[in-house]
Write a protein that holds these residues in place. Structure first.
Motif, PDB file in Angstrom:
ATOM      1  N   VAL A  84       0.883  -1.175   0.000  1.00  0.00           N
ATOM      2  CA  VAL A  84       0.000   0.000   0.000  1.00  0.00           C
ATOM      3  C   VAL A  84       0.917   1.221   0.000  1.00  0.00           C
ATOM      4  N   ILE A  85       0.670   2.159  -0.906  1.00  0.00           N
ATOM      5  CA  ILE A  85       1.483   3.382  -0.976  1.00  0.00           C
ATOM      6  C   ILE A  85       0.576   4.593  -0.803  1.00  0.00           C
ATOM      7  N   VAL A  86       0.898   5.446   0.154  1.00  0.00           N
ATOM      8  CA  VAL A  86       0.095   6.643   0.389  1.00  0.00           C
ATOM      9  C   VAL A  86       0.821   7.877  -0.153  1.00  0.00           C
ATOM     10  N   GLY A  87       0.140   8.647  -0.974  1.00  0.00           N
ATOM     11  CA  GLY A  87       0.684   9.915  -1.465  1.00  0.00           C
ATOM     12  C   GLY A  87       1.790   9.780  -2.493  1.00  0.00           C
ATOM     13  N   ARG A  88       2.514  10.863  -2.704  1.00  0.00           N
ATOM     14  CA  ARG A  88       3.696  10.931  -3.580  1.00  0.00           C
ATOM     15  C   ARG A  88       3.399  10.643  -5.049  1.00  0.00           C
ATOM     16  N   CYS A  89       2.195  10.949  -5.506  1.00  0.00           N
ATOM     17  CA  CYS A  89       1.813  10.737  -6.928  1.00  0.00           C
ATOM     18  C   CYS A  89       2.033   9.296  -7.379  1.00  0.00           C
ATOM     19  N   ALA A  90       1.934   8.364  -6.445  1.00  0.00           N
ATOM     20  CA  ALA A  90       2.221   6.962  -6.787  1.00  0.00           C
ATOM     21  C   ALA A  90       1.262   6.448  -7.861  1.00  0.00           C
ATOM     22  N   ASP A  91       0.015   6.917  -7.830  1.00  0.00           N
ATOM     23  CA  ASP A  91      -0.956   6.480  -8.847  1.00  0.00           C
ATOM     24  C   ASP A  91      -0.455   6.830 -10.249  1.00  0.00           C
ATOM     25  N   PHE A  92       0.101   8.030 -10.393  1.00  0.00           N
ATOM     26  CA  PHE A  92       0.611   8.482 -11.679  1.00  0.00           C
ATOM     27  C   PHE A  92       1.905   7.739 -12.044  1.00  0.00           C
ATOM     28  N   ILE A  93       2.786   7.607 -11.070  1.00  0.00           N
ATOM     29  CA  ILE A  93       4.086   6.971 -11.328  1.00  0.00           C
ATOM     30  C   ILE A  93       3.911   5.515 -11.790  1.00  0.00           C
ATOM     31  N   LEU A  94       2.903   4.845 -11.234  1.00  0.00           N
ATOM     32  CA  LEU A  94       2.688   3.420 -11.566  1.00  0.00           C
ATOM     33  C   LEU A  94       1.566   3.230 -12.595  1.00  0.00           C
ATOM     34  N   ARG A  95       1.288   4.280 -13.391  1.00  0.00           N
ATOM     35  CA  ARG A  95       0.113   4.247 -14.257  1.00  0.00           C
ATOM     36  C   ARG A  95       0.170   3.177 -15.348  1.00  0.00           C
ATOM     37  N   GLU A  96       1.373   2.715 -15.680  1.00  0.00           N
ATOM     38  CA  GLU A  96       1.467   1.706 -16.745  1.00  0.00           C
ATOM     39  C   GLU A  96       1.174   0.298 -16.238  1.00  0.00           C
ATOM     40  N   ARG A  97       1.214   0.125 -14.933  1.00  0.00           N
ATOM     41  CA  ARG A  97       0.952  -1.215 -14.372  1.00  0.00           C
ATOM     42  C   ARG A  97      -0.540  -1.516 -14.396  1.00  0.00           C
ATOM     43  N   LYS A  98      -0.846  -2.767 -14.659  1.00  0.00           N
ATOM     44  CA  LYS A  98      -2.262  -3.150 -14.785  1.00  0.00           C
ATOM     45  C   LYS A  98      -2.838  -3.694 -13.482  1.00  0.00           C
ATOM     46  N   ASP A  99      -2.003  -3.767 -12.439  1.00  0.00           N
ATOM     47  CA  ASP A  99      -2.442  -4.407 -11.189  1.00  0.00           C
ATOM     48  C   ASP A  99      -2.466  -3.422 -10.019  1.00  0.00           C
ATOM     49  N   VAL A 100      -2.610  -2.134 -10.345  1.00  0.00           N
ATOM     50  CA  VAL A 100      -2.592  -1.104  -9.306  1.00  0.00           C
ATOM     51  C   VAL A 100      -3.984  -0.474  -9.178  1.00  0.00           C
ATOM     52  N   LEU A 101      -4.538  -0.533  -7.987  1.00  0.00           N
ATOM     53  CA  LEU A 101      -5.836   0.083  -7.687  1.00  0.00           C
ATOM     54  C   LEU A 101      -5.576   1.467  -7.116  1.00  0.00           C
ATOM     55  N   ASN A 102      -6.110   2.501  -7.759  1.00  0.00           N
ATOM     56  CA  ASN A 102      -5.885   3.879  -7.311  1.00  0.00           C
ATOM     57  C   ASN A 102      -7.113   4.429  -6.583  1.00  0.00           C
ATOM     58  N   VAL A 103      -6.861   4.913  -5.383  1.00  0.00           N
ATOM     59  CA  VAL A 103      -7.955   5.326  -4.496  1.00  0.00           C
ATOM     60  C   VAL A 103      -7.735   6.778  -4.058  1.00  0.00           C
ATOM     61  N   PHE A 104      -8.810   7.537  -3.974  1.00  0.00           N
ATOM     62  CA  PHE A 104      -8.745   8.876  -3.382  1.00  0.00           C
ATOM     63  C   PHE A 104      -9.652   8.899  -2.157  1.00  0.00           C
ATOM     64  N   ILE A 105      -9.101   9.393  -1.048  1.00  0.00           N
ATOM     65  CA  ILE A 105      -9.853   9.433   0.209  1.00  0.00           C
ATOM     66  C   ILE A 105     -10.119  10.896   0.572  1.00  0.00           C
ATOM     67  N   HIS A 106     -11.366  11.201   0.864  1.00  0.00           N
ATOM     68  CA  HIS A 106     -11.714  12.570   1.270  1.00  0.00           C
ATOM     69  C   HIS A 106     -12.708  12.491   2.413  1.00  0.00           C
ATOM     70  N   SER A 107     -13.022  13.629   2.983  1.00  0.00           N
ATOM     71  CA  SER A 107     -14.089  13.629   3.985  1.00  0.00           C
ATOM     72  C   SER A 107     -14.606  15.029   4.219  1.00  0.00           C
ATOM     73  N   ASP A 108     -15.720  15.098   4.917  1.00  0.00           N
ATOM     74  CA  ASP A 108     -16.378  16.386   5.157  1.00  0.00           C
ATOM     75  C   ASP A 108     -15.491  17.254   6.045  1.00  0.00           C
ATOM     76  N   ILE A 109     -15.674  18.541   5.895  1.00  0.00           N
ATOM     77  CA  ILE A 109     -14.787  19.503   6.539  1.00  0.00           C
ATOM     78  C   ILE A 109     -14.807  19.387   8.070  1.00  0.00           C
ATOM     79  N   SER A 110     -15.964  19.136   8.655  1.00  0.00           N
ATOM     80  CA  SER A 110     -16.048  19.079  10.125  1.00  0.00           C
ATOM     81  C   SER A 110     -15.258  17.881  10.660  1.00  0.00           C
ATOM     82  N   PHE A 111     -15.323  16.772   9.966  1.00  0.00           N
ATOM     83  CA  PHE A 111     -14.573  15.564  10.330  1.00  0.00           C
ATOM     84  C   PHE A 111     -13.071  15.846  10.267  1.00  0.00           C
TER      85      PHE A 111
END
Lengths: 203, 203
Positions: free
Chosen positions: A101-128
């Motif tokens: 598991v890799i968090v941050g550092r544009c890893a989704d973009f860096i590994l974009r040619e690989r077919k076995d990488v799941l790219n996730v974006f995590i967000h949440s409401d401002i109060s949380f």
């Protein structure tokens, strides 16, 4: 192909790093975040050049000061570009060693040619996010500014190095709201996707 | 509260409607899409006013032509605003009848005060969408234009009535890429979230 690597981009204070850490624990695979990647990049990439000039007591912080003040170029690149290049090499190297598991550092973009990488974006409401940041950093008077500044920086960094829009749903395989779904629930959703079929062949 | 209603917004050609239909089947709850909502709105809202003027053979299409040409106002509103108002009433009414899946029609925004509504955005890669649209509509020469025009219209419609950005991950509890995850997998992820805990209290 099936999911082997999971990259997580996240809004500041959304708990994305915690999702990543818990997910890696649950799956019993390595977890890499900003600190680990920067440290490795520093050890393998920066040290030689800097030590030659400044001696062995140098820290990454000193190295930055040095880079900006002394000549503003490292091996013909800006310090930021050099850091990105080194981090990219570290991420490429780590990803070759197996599932993780890799968090941050544009890893989704860096590994974009690989077919076995799941790219996730995590967000949440401002109060949380405000609540979490205040709990972690204990400085409620600075929370709003931190939220604004750090996310702006992440968005700019991502745009600069990838030419993509940070947090735009179309750039990810899935995005999750931790404040409404809950951190543990997000971990569950992602754990269930590990090793599942992933079609990145454009068919 | 736990998830009772699932709203799905979707890019044209992404299979979002299919995800919704399969999900409703799997959960054995009603499925409402654009056609059903417009038909109901027409039956309950438009007919009286139009029939008074045009007779009982009127169709929704005729009604539109009439609205634009005859006076361009319906009960003091533009035809689009009147349609939106009627559809909103239909969605509010349907949502009171129990669990359901609603596709499109700004349902996420209309039901934003409810604490038991899971809002989902479905998208997919361009090649997947082109292939799907060509299969369904059989007009490959028009596919690019359809893709561009229909999504632009959806984004504009959503912005106009909600003042939010369509497809922005932060507006949804989760977003899913059908081309990489697969339609059936997306159904599974969402089915697992039905009746699960959802925190919309901003805590």
């Amino acid at each position: 192909m099936s999911v082997q690597i999971i990259t997580i981009s996240r809004e500041f204070g959304s708990g994305g790093r915690e999702v990543g850490r818990k997910l890696a624990e649950r799956l019993n695979i390595p977890f890499y975040d900003k600190e680990i990647i920067e440290k490795t990049a520093w050890k393998t990439g920066f040290a030689e050049e800097y030590i030659k000039n400044q001696g062995e007591q140098a820290s990454a912080r000193n190295w930055f000061e040095y880079s900006f003040s002394a000549r503003n170029q490292v091996f013909g690149m800006s310090p930021e570009d050099f850091l990105f290049t080194k981090q990219r090499e570290v991420i490429e190297e780590l990803s070759k060693q197996g599932s993780c598991v890799i968090v941050g550092r544009c890893a989704d973009f860096i590994l974009r040619e690989r077919k076995d990488v799941l790219n996730v974006f995590i967000h949440s409401d401002i109060s949380f996010r405000k609540k979490r940041i205040t709990e972690i950093y204990g400085e409620p008077e600075h929370t709003d500014k931190m939220l604004r500044d750090i996310d702006k920086k992440r968005a700019f960094h991502y745009k600069y190095y990838t030419d993509r829009t940070w947090g735009k749903s179309q750039n990810y395989d899935l995005t999750l709201n931790t404040s409404t779904l809950g951190i543990d629930h997000c971990v569950e959703i992602l754990a269930a996707l590990y090793h599942s079929a992933l079609n990145k062949d454009g068919e």
